[in-house]
Enzyme design. Structure first.
Site, PDB file in Angstrom:
ATOM      1  N   GLY A   1     -12.283  -4.521   2.031  1.00 27.37           N
ATOM      2  CA  GLY A   1     -13.709  -4.224   2.219  1.00 27.37           C
ATOM      3  C   GLY A   1     -14.281  -3.335   1.129  1.00 27.37           C
TER       4      GLY A   1
ATOM      5  N   ARG B 198       0.827  -1.213   0.000  1.00 26.75           N
ATOM      6  CA  ARG B 198       0.000   0.000   0.000  1.00 26.75           C
ATOM      7  C   ARG B 198       0.865   1.268   0.000  1.00 26.75           C
ATOM      8  NH1 ARG B 198      -5.256  -1.086   3.995  1.00 26.75           N
ATOM      9  NH2 ARG B 198      -6.438  -2.245   2.437  1.00 26.75           N
TER      10      ARG B 198
ATOM     11  N   LYS C 295     -17.699 -18.277   3.090  1.00 29.23           N
ATOM     12  CA  LYS C 295     -19.130 -18.249   3.390  1.00 29.23           C
ATOM     13  C   LYS C 295     -19.988 -17.574   2.337  1.00 29.23           C
ATOM     14  CE  LYS C 295     -18.804 -18.345   8.391  1.00 29.23           C
ATOM     15  NZ  LYS C 295     -19.017 -17.569   9.608  1.00 29.23           N
TER      16      LYS C 295
ATOM     17  N   GLY D 259      -7.986  -9.072   0.463  1.00 28.22           N
ATOM     18  CA  GLY D 259      -6.744  -9.464   1.137  1.00 28.22           C
ATOM     19  C   GLY D 259      -6.283 -10.872   0.799  1.00 28.22           C
TER      20      GLY D 259
HETATM   21  C1  3PG Z   1      -8.668  -1.696   5.205  1.00 28.06           C
HETATM   22  O1  3PG Z   1      -7.537  -2.003   5.581  1.00 28.06           O
HETATM   23  O2  3PG Z   1      -9.484  -2.531   4.760  1.00 28.06           O
HETATM   24  C2  3PG Z   1      -9.031  -0.253   5.226  1.00 28.06           C
HETATM   25  O3  3PG Z   1      -7.959   0.511   5.620  1.00 28.06           O
HETATM   26  C3  3PG Z   1     -10.228  -0.003   6.105  1.00 28.06           C
HETATM   27  O4  3PG Z   1      -9.954  -0.295   7.447  1.00 28.06           O
HETATM   28  P1  3PG Z   1     -11.152  -0.536   8.446  1.00 28.06           P
HETATM   29  O5  3PG Z   1     -11.795  -1.845   8.036  1.00 28.06           O
HETATM   30  O6  3PG Z   1     -10.567  -0.595   9.821  1.00 28.06           O
HETATM   31  O7  3PG Z   1     -12.128   0.608   8.285  1.00 28.06           O
END
Ligand code: 3PG
Ligand code: MG
Length: 402
Positions: free
Chosen positions: A379, A37, A199, A356
């Site tokens: 996310g 990142r 899931k 991820g």
């Molecule tokens: C992540 O690493 O997915 C983003 O930086 C968001 O982080 P968070 O899920 O803690 O909001």
């Protein structure tokens, strides 16, 4: 693609640029274990330095409880950040707003860089507080958002702040949005979605949205077991969600209705348990023993997915196809990743992956560099695949349309 402004649309010379980054990187004992990142952010900082901006980097880190937490300080990020921008010094402000932040920002010369302490040390960040956003806005003349991976959070530094200053997308944000748009908004068809993971329940919205968008979908990972079970297959002791049977049947029906060809595993690698070095068997999907677990897709399924990949012109991929963190159950995912890499390199496939686990699996397969685009987002990538509007993207587009 929704229109938004970029670094090319503004003059930043001598200006204080508040750069929202996502420095939420994995750190163990004060050492960054995966700096991707940071590397992907660096070109934006370099461009701003080049243009003579005073660069003020801000980010969240981890999930502090709305107050300072020394374990979640951004200090360990100073050195990796300096390294990523050719060794240029990065000043640090121990608070992201107030006198301390102002002092550090005032000392900046054009072309210099500062990093502010973790935004989430203030409750106002996650509350999207207008007051907190105003306190941040006092530090800058221009707002640059380069944190696509945090764009699903309606937090002050992402949402409210964008309305207070001229706001543009940084280079990484721009690249993410372009890639994602190319994959789903105006793709070359047919489009294949490869969806894996544990899931069905966590990917329900995603499956429903994608079924309406793509012609081809292949599902692997433990979530495929839930669908296989709904089709009346025996899945033995495999991980699956019994209470999702009805939902799984609805997904299968929806795919038929929307003419989305759903490809489920036709064979599997099974073992008595998920453990390294365990004895494995290759079985047809109709012959999974009672006492065995499905832990990876089998070679016939790999071949089938490879054939479908030959047909597809665009790919979106989220989720591994087997228990890839425990070899040899990484083989299916790795074989598919290699095929995706080959076709992409041959100019026959536009491939976009994210999440991820997916990124880790691609790296393990040595294929990450070969895809058209690998998103930095977890996310946010998922929410985008669900067809949801991301607050961070919406904020930039709203500003551009003023
Ligand atoms: C992540 O690493 O997915 C983003 O930086 C968001 O982080 P968070 O899920 O803690 O909001
Ligand atoms: Mg997260």
């Amino acid at each position: 693609m929704a229109s938004f402004k970029t670094l090319d649309d503004i003059d930043v010379r001598g200006k204080r640029v508040l750069l929202r980054a996502d420095l939420n990187v994995p750190v163990k004992a004060g050492v960054v274990t995966d700096g991707t990142r940071i590397e992907r952010l660096a070109p934006t900082i370099a461009a701003l330095i080049d243009k003579g901006a005073k660069v003020i980097v801000m980010s969240h880190f981890g999930r502090p409880k709305g107050g300072p937490d020394p374990a979640l300080s951004l200090r360990p990020l100073i050195a990796p950040l300096e390294k990523a921008i050719a060794g240029q010094k990065v000043a640090f402000a121990a608070d992201c707003i107030g006198d301390e932040a102002k002092r550090v920002v005032e000392a900046l010369q054009p072309g210099q860089v500062a990093l502010l302490e973790n935004l989430r040390f203030h409750k106002g960040e996650e509350a999207n507080s207008p007051d907190f956003a105003r306190a941040l806005a006092e530090l800058g003349d221009i707002y640059v958002d380069d944190a696509f991976s945090a764009a699903h959070r309606a937090h002050a530094s992402i949402a409210a702040l964008a309305g207070l200053l001229p706001a543009v997308a940084g280079k990484l944000m721009e690249a993410e949005l372009k890639a994602l748009t190319a994959a789903l908004e105006c793709p070359t068809r047919p489009v294949l979605a490869i969806i894996g993971g544990a899931k069905v329940s966590t990917k329900l919205d995603l499956l429903q949205f994608l079924i309406g968008k793509v012609e081809l979908m292949t599902i692997g990972g433990a979530m495929a077991n839930t669908l296989l079970l709904a089709e009346g297959k025996e899945v033995g002791g495999s991980l699956c969600e019994l209470d999702m049977a009805e939902t799984a049947r609805q997904i299968l029906a929806l795919a038929r209705e929307r003419n989305c060809r759903l490809i489920l595993p036709e064979d599997a690698i099974v073992a008595p348990e998920l453990a390294p070095g365990v004895r494995t068997r290759e079985v047809g999907i109709d012959a999974v023993p009672h006492d065995a677990m499905i832990l990876d897709i089998g070679p016939k399924t790999v071949a089938r997915i490879s054939a479908i990949l030959e047909e597809a012109r665009t790919l979106v991929w989220n989720g591994p196809l087997g228990a890839f963190e425990t070899p040899p159950f990484d083989r299916g995912t790795i074989a598919v990743a290699k095929k995706v890499g080959e076709l992409t390199q041959a100019g026959r496939l536009l491939s976009v992956a994210g999440g991820g686990d997916t990124v880790a699996a691609l790296a393990q397969a040595g294929a990450a560099e070969e895809l058209s685009y690998v998103s930095m987002a977890g996310g946010a990538f998922l929410e985008w695949l669900e067809g949801r509007e991301l607050p961070g993207v919406a904020a930039l587009t709203a500003v551009a349309n003023h």
